[in-house]
Design an enzyme around this catalytic site. Sequence first.
Site, PDB file in Angstrom:
ATOM      1  N   SER A 115       0.938  -1.265   0.025  1.00 29.03           N
ATOM      2  CA  SER A 115       0.190  -0.055   0.147  1.00 29.03           C
ATOM      3  C   SER A 115       0.877   1.217   0.210  1.00 29.03           C
ATOM      4  O   SER A 115       1.581   1.523  -1.158  1.00 29.03           O
ATOM      5  CB  SER A 115      -0.949   0.037   1.268  1.00 29.03           C
ATOM      6  OG  SER A 115      -2.036   0.900   1.111  1.00 29.03           O
ATOM      7  N   ASP A 169     -10.298  -4.516  -4.312  1.00 32.85           N
ATOM      8  CA  ASP A 169      -9.444  -3.775  -3.278  1.00 32.85           C
ATOM      9  C   ASP A 169     -10.258  -2.300  -3.247  1.00 32.85           C
ATOM     10  O   ASP A 169     -10.503  -1.499  -4.373  1.00 32.85           O
ATOM     11  CB  ASP A 169      -8.012  -3.407  -3.836  1.00 32.85           C
ATOM     12  CG  ASP A 169      -7.115  -2.633  -2.885  1.00 32.85           C
ATOM     13  OD1 ASP A 169      -7.878  -1.768  -1.875  1.00 32.85           O
ATOM     14  OD2 ASP A 169      -6.057  -2.730  -2.752  1.00 32.85           O
ATOM     15  N   HIS A 200      -7.892  -5.400   0.151  1.00 32.43           N
ATOM     16  CA  HIS A 200      -6.977  -4.666   0.241  1.00 32.43           C
ATOM     17  C   HIS A 200      -5.893  -5.408   1.356  1.00 32.43           C
ATOM     18  O   HIS A 200      -5.816  -5.220   2.684  1.00 32.43           O
ATOM     19  CB  HIS A 200      -7.074  -3.115   0.766  1.00 32.43           C
ATOM     20  CG  HIS A 200      -5.753  -2.412   0.764  1.00 32.43           C
ATOM     21  ND1 HIS A 200      -5.222  -2.306  -0.501  1.00 32.43           N
ATOM     22  CD2 HIS A 200      -5.307  -1.652   1.733  1.00 32.43           C
ATOM     23  CE1 HIS A 200      -4.176  -1.219  -0.087  1.00 32.43           C
ATOM     24  NE2 HIS A 200      -4.204  -1.142   1.260  1.00 32.43           N
TER      25      HIS A 200
END
Length: 221
Positions: A115, A169, A200
Amino acid sequence: MLDTIERETGPSPRHSVIWLHGLGADGNDFVPILPELVRPAWPPLRFVFPNAPVRPVTINNGVPMRAWYDIREADLANRADEAGVAASVEQVEALIAREGERGVPASRIFLAGFSQGGAIALAAGLRRREPLAGLIALSTYIPAAHKAAEVLAEGASAQPVFMGHGSQDPVVPFHAGEQSQALLRELGFNVDWHAYPMPHSVCMEEIRDLGDWLSRRLAGA
């Protein structure tokens, strides 16, 4: 120098993996995957898990948390504050330099991130004049992608890239990962791109694929 958590898989490691966590997490976040990722045939590795600085995050009502940069809005084009990205890239470069001082050259260092951490890994990779062993970018995107070509350093595209992203996601949309891997390919990078039916997060299939990718790069090392 950032505070770090370290794990070594054997004595006198000659290869390192610097792994950057996501927003609001810390260096402990990815330590638990090592038993699933590391394979017996690999040479000794040093895994370095740094803690991002604590800073207010605009999109989270200004609440202070560990973050590699401020997130000002959901729109990816303006999501990352460029000053924060630049500062974090500089801190990552200091970690890379420290590995060099410990006998691990850039050519044997992998830079990984999830991320926000993956965004910093890609931002740093674009600017590397001395190529790393590889870049690992999970559930992420290239910050300030419209400037990627102008910041691209000579020789940076020699770094192989592993990218994985969840098709469900809700945090970093799947299309952002797709666009980022396509842009990296346009810039000359060899990208190993994987999509997974997950949100995610990471999944066992992704860890297995990453292990295969690392095995190919560590073979004979």
